[in-house]
Design a protein around this motif. Structure first.
Motif, PDB file in Angstrom:
ATOM      1  N   ILE A   1     -38.295 -85.768-111.052  1.00 57.36           N
ATOM      2  CA  ILE A   1     -37.280 -86.551-110.356  1.00 57.36           C
ATOM      3  C   ILE A   1     -35.884 -86.081-110.732  1.00 57.36           C
ATOM      4  O   ILE A   1     -34.953 -86.126-109.921  1.00 57.36           O
ATOM      5  N   VAL A   2     -35.722 -85.623-111.962  1.00 63.19           N
ATOM      6  CA  VAL A   2     -34.429 -85.089-112.399  1.00 63.19           C
ATOM      7  C   VAL A   2     -33.998 -83.934-111.502  1.00 63.19           C
ATOM      8  O   VAL A   2     -32.827 -83.808-111.135  1.00 63.19           O
ATOM      9  N   ARG A   3     -34.949 -83.097-111.153  1.00 60.39           N
ATOM     10  CA  ARG A   3     -34.621 -81.956-110.290  1.00 60.39           C
ATOM     11  C   ARG A   3     -34.053 -82.414-108.956  1.00 60.39           C
ATOM     12  O   ARG A   3     -33.164 -81.770-108.403  1.00 60.39           O
ATOM     13  N   LYS A   4     -34.544 -83.522-108.445  1.00 63.60           N
ATOM     14  CA  LYS A   4     -34.027 -84.054-107.182  1.00 63.60           C
ATOM     15  C   LYS A   4     -32.570 -84.497-107.333  1.00 63.60           C
ATOM     16  O   LYS A   4     -31.721 -84.202-106.490  1.00 63.60           O
ATOM     17  N   ALA A   5     -32.282 -85.210-108.425  1.00 63.28           N
ATOM     18  CA  ALA A   5     -30.914 -85.677-108.658  1.00 63.28           C
ATOM     19  C   ALA A   5     -29.963 -84.511-108.885  1.00 63.28           C
ATOM     20  O   ALA A   5     -28.820 -84.512-108.413  1.00 63.28           O
ATOM     21  N   LEU A   6     -30.440 -83.496-109.608  1.00 61.51           N
ATOM     22  CA  LEU A   6     -29.607 -82.320-109.839  1.00 61.51           C
ATOM     23  C   LEU A   6     -29.356 -81.567-108.539  1.00 61.51           C
ATOM     24  O   LEU A   6     -28.260 -81.040-108.309  1.00 61.51           O
ATOM     25  N   SER A   7     -30.368 -81.524-107.692  1.00 62.57           N
ATOM     26  CA  SER A   7     -30.198 -80.872-106.398  1.00 62.57           C
ATOM     27  C   SER A   7     -29.148 -81.583-105.559  1.00 62.57           C
ATOM     28  O   SER A   7     -28.349 -80.946-104.870  1.00 62.57           O
ATOM     29  N   MET A   8     -29.135 -82.905-105.635  1.00 63.50           N
ATOM     30  CA  MET A   8     -28.124 -83.673-104.914  1.00 63.50           C
ATOM     31  C   MET A   8     -26.728 -83.337-105.420  1.00 63.50           C
ATOM     32  O   MET A   8     -25.797 -83.119-104.632  1.00 63.50           O
ATOM     33  N   ALA A   9     -26.567 -83.301-106.748  1.00 60.75           N
ATOM     34  CA  ALA A   9     -25.266 -82.968-107.321  1.00 60.75           C
ATOM     35  C   ALA A   9     -24.818 -81.577-106.885  1.00 60.75           C
ATOM     36  O   ALA A   9     -23.643 -81.352-106.570  1.00 60.75           O
ATOM     37  N   GLU A  10     -25.761 -80.633-106.844  1.00 58.84           N
ATOM     38  CA  GLU A  10     -25.430 -79.278-106.430  1.00 58.84           C
ATOM     39  C   GLU A  10     -24.970 -79.247-104.975  1.00 58.84           C
ATOM     40  O   GLU A  10     -23.985 -78.582-104.634  1.00 58.84           O
ATOM     41  N   GLN A  11     -25.663 -79.985-104.119  1.00 58.06           N
ATOM     42  CA  GLN A  11     -25.282 -80.025-102.708  1.00 58.06           C
ATOM     43  C   GLN A  11     -23.927 -80.686-102.500  1.00 58.06           C
ATOM     44  O   GLN A  11     -23.226 -80.382-101.540  1.00 58.06           O
ATOM     45  N   MET A  12     -23.553 -81.598-103.421  1.00 58.60           N
ATOM     46  CA  MET A  12     -22.261 -82.278-103.324  1.00 58.60           C
ATOM     47  C   MET A  12     -21.172 -81.527-104.089  1.00 58.60           C
ATOM     48  O   MET A  12     -20.043 -82.007-104.196  1.00 58.60           O
ATOM     49  N   ASN A  13     -21.530 -80.361-104.653  1.00 58.70           N
ATOM     50  CA  ASN A  13     -20.570 -79.529-105.397  1.00 58.70           C
ATOM     51  C   ASN A  13     -19.973 -80.248-106.604  1.00 58.70           C
ATOM     52  O   ASN A  13     -18.789 -80.094-106.911  1.00 58.70           O
TER      53      ASN A  13
END
Length: 274
Positions: free
Chosen positions: A189-201
């Motif tokens: 699940i952490v990977r999902k949250a990190l992916s969101m942060a990456e997409q939001m720069n």
């Protein structure tokens, strides 16, 4: 401060001109009010609930306040606010004549805003839909008189829903700290949250693991209650720095239950925002 509770800010309009939080919105960002000067905004994020995100937020705030910084906590976990109880702070927060809200303050001088400080009954559940909750969080940025702050820590709700999206889009978040626990499912699940942060720069400062172990009070042996930790391997795969491994620490929980978390010095974190 000698009394935990609400207090008016001494910041005035003129002292906040030229502050980074006053440079105007970019993209979907909204302006802070004219009485707030916030230099850095740090989001504390988790992929799921129950990993100790609020305890990490409060620990980081205490650490910064102890160094002499002016610190605030925006409790964005609207449906599960816990920060005020941890510090023994009670409302109601006061409103000014022009409709702004003054934050409350902890014993160690941390400015605090949470939905619990606005409700007539702080034990009442918040049964609101996502867009309403997200709008309240945005108002905590635009309508609260934060005054002159070096750091504003945002204790975000878990997951990748409306509120985290609102925070990332509406507030000038400088970076985030991710909080997790040792279970393999949580790592996914952490990977999902990190992916969101990456997409939001949004830059990621690093990751903190909570519940890493429990130290036996008799023999001192470290017992891994949730199995072997893989945080170092996971962080290496994600190119992240491990900022701390927190054990199950009953003294921290007891301080929070007593409303005395302002007394806690968490030695398990290795985070430097300077």
């Amino acid at each position: 401060m000698s009394e935990k509770g609400c207090n008016n800010s001494s910041c005035d309009k003129s002292s906040c001109e030229g502050c980074p939080s006053k440079q105007g919105p970019a993209s979907f960002q909204v302006d802070a009010n004219e009485y707030s000067c916030i230099r850095r905004v740090i989001g504390v994020v988790s992929g799921k609930g129950g990993v100790g995100k609020s305890m990490v937020t409060a620990s980081l705030a205490n650490r910064l306040a102890a160094k002499g910084y002016k610190v605030g906590i925006l409790d964005a976990d609207i449906t599960g606010p816990s920060i005020p109880k941890m510090y023994g702070v009670h409302g109601p927060a006061e409103a000014t004549e022009d409709g702004k809200i003054t934050p409350c303050y902890t014993e160690n001088g941390i400015a605090l805003m949470s939905i619990n400080l606005l409700l007539p009954d702080e034990t009442a559940p918040v049964i609101w839909r996502g867009p309403i909750i997200a709008n309240v969080v945005k108002q905590f940025w635009t309508d609260v008189i934060w005054g002159d702050l070096d750091f504003l820590l945002v204790d975000m709700p878990p997951g990748t829903g409306d509120v985290p999206l609102t925070v990332f889009q509406s507030l000038p978040v400088n970076e985030i700290v991710m909080v997790t626990s040792p279970q393999d499912l949580v790592q996914l699940i952490v990977r999902k949250a990190l992916s969101m942060a990456e997409q939001m720069n949004i830059p990621v400062k690093g990751i903190i693991e909570n519940y890493s172990y429990f130290k036996c009070p008799d023999c001192g042996k470290e017992i891994q209650l949730f199995g072997k930790s893989h945080i170092d391997e996971e962080a290496a795969k994600l190119d992240l720095k491990v900022l701390g491994k927190m054990p199950v620490e009953p003294a921290f929980a007891e301080a929070a239950d007593r409303g005395e978390f302002h007394r806690v010095e968490n030695p398990y974190l290795d985070v430097d925002f300077e």
